[in-house]
Design an enzyme around this catalytic site. Sequence first.
Site, PDB file in Angstrom:
ATOM      1  N   THR A 165       0.809  -1.102  -0.015  1.00  0.00           N
ATOM      2  CA  THR A 165       0.079   0.249  -0.025  1.00  0.00           C
ATOM      3  C   THR A 165       0.899   1.088  -0.079  1.00  0.00           C
ATOM      4  OG1 THR A 165       0.091   0.226   2.258  1.00  0.00           O
ATOM      5  CG2 THR A 165      -1.670  -1.274   1.250  1.00  0.00           C
ATOM      6  N   GLU A 213      -5.549  -4.085  -1.501  1.00  0.00           N
ATOM      7  CA  GLU A 213      -6.109  -5.177  -0.914  1.00  0.00           C
ATOM      8  C   GLU A 213      -6.811  -6.343  -1.527  1.00  0.00           C
ATOM      9  OE1 GLU A 213      -4.898  -2.286   2.446  1.00  0.00           O
ATOM     10  OE2 GLU A 213      -5.399  -2.324   0.355  1.00  0.00           O
ATOM     11  N   LYS A 239     -16.907  16.139  10.251  1.00  0.00           N
ATOM     12  CA  LYS A 239     -18.245  16.071  11.129  1.00  0.00           C
ATOM     13  C   LYS A 239     -18.159  17.360  11.773  1.00  0.00           C
ATOM     14  CE  LYS A 239     -20.024  12.628  14.180  1.00  0.00           C
ATOM     15  NZ  LYS A 239     -19.937  11.047  14.766  1.00  0.00           N
ATOM     16  N   TRP A 284     -22.689  14.562   9.603  1.00  0.00           N
ATOM     17  CA  TRP A 284     -21.347  14.113   8.541  1.00  0.00           C
ATOM     18  C   TRP A 284     -21.608  15.154   7.284  1.00  0.00           C
ATOM     19  CZ3 TRP A 284     -21.152   8.021   8.655  1.00  0.00           C
ATOM     20  CH2 TRP A 284     -20.566   7.741   9.737  1.00  0.00           C
TER      21      TRP A 284
END
Length: 550
Positions: free
Chosen positions: A184, A329, A434, A439
């Site tokens: 990654t 992944e 937030k 949100w």
Amino acid sequence: MTDSTMSDMPLTVGRLLIRGRDLFPDSEVVTWTPTGQRRTPFAEVARRARALAGGLRELGVGPGDRVGVLAANVQEYVEAYLGIPGMGAVLHTVNTKLQLDQLAEVIDHAQDRVLIVDDELLDVLAPVAPRLGSVERIVTIGDSPTHDRLPVPQVGYEDLLASATPLVDWPDVDERSAAALCYTTGTTGDPKGVAYSHRSTVLHALAFAGSVGKFLSDHDRFLVVVPLFHVNGWGLPHVGWMVGADLVLPGRSMQPADVCRLITAERPTVSGGVPAVWSAIADHAEAIGADLSSIEILFLGGSAPSAALVERLQRRHGVRVVQAWGMTETSPMVLISAPPRSAAPGSETEWTVKAGRPVPLTEVRIADEAGAVLPADGTSVGELEVRGPWITARYYERDAADRFHDGWLRTGDLAVIEPSGFVRITDRVKDVIKSGGEWISSVRLEELLAGHPDVVEAAVIGIPDPRWDERPFACVVLRPGAVLDVEALGAHLAAAVPRWWVPQSWTAVTDLPRTSVGKIDKKALRADFHAGRLRPIGGAAVAAGREDVR
């Protein structure tokens, strides 16, 4: 229990190699060079892959050993894709754009015994070479096989192949053993390795070939703009070789002008890449009148494409766009955004900008912060979790148990799953803003801003606010000649989202920082803001004239 009568033939990269060699010997790997295209039929590429395997074996590489590759998208990389796993070793696709410390870290963590390096990248490797204790030999692609600052023996790639005894038969390999290793990008911590198995690689290629809304075959030509170090080149080398499609490689230049020339000359039918790359290619094509219409399917991934970009590619250039969602992944393909049979005429873009439905053999769900699974009702928002036969269940020799939940991979994406199975990504867990306990989706704001005629692209981050905890801060890249009219941009947003979502802080930038795989690097943007390098322009955005935006 009644046993089946089916043979238990292992699924290996070596079998893919044999299929491409025997069934499609005349299909080509085409590499763009400054002096013209280099064309090599599959039969010759397969022969060279056997010679590479033989040469590496003579250098002491054995089953399970890691061989790193640092190279551009060139023919030799395809040979490494085939020959290294075919001999039972592990191909480590090294990200050439990592920072030096991370470059050294991933090579050392993988314990690569041999590195295959493009000679133009020897200067990149040289500063960290003394830290690479596992590396015993460097094999150099190109005309400059040696470098004074590299402390290990070096040999030219062509010299290695010429002197080697080619591997005659590919060994029997356990299909569950590692075929390739990719790390990654490490933007949220140390890079983590994902080891793809032979079995997962073959199954991913089969699913890819059958899930894109088009029968991929030897009639196709794959333009591989995606760096081959990025998640196994998104699977394009494996599926292309498997179906006999020509592999068209840009070589050492991924500049829009060179890609447009390659498209004009080679007329590829399938390609992929991140939205920013294809936006730049479209810009150049429009500036010079280049024809992109040979591309029948273009996979956009890495970040969600804006509706404006999808419309532009489809209407102006005749390129059918499909969004493909995945990550290192997941090999990477999990979701494909092909519109369903029930889609209304003219609604293709609406479906394309969603992440899509899971391809066969993969499963998705969403969960809340406590880990409770949420319904696929089209409104519940939770972290997207995925599982399947080509999705990792752990990281390579690194503990990260918090990334897994009851056998599912936690993706870090917030999403909604509709009853039809379509997934809509609403934000990254680490990027969601937030504000006052509610949100705000930075992804939605970015998508809307990218649709404004004055904006090339945008990134929205949360910045501290004494009243609301966080408020959105919009960083926009403007089209040439445009000025930052925050009143107009705020009104544009307010027409589509709640007013309290609209940023009060804005800035115009010449470009946005990116990770080594082309994604917008919001971690860098937040660091720039906190260091005072990004100075917001306040005000405008309360287009409704309210001081209290909530």
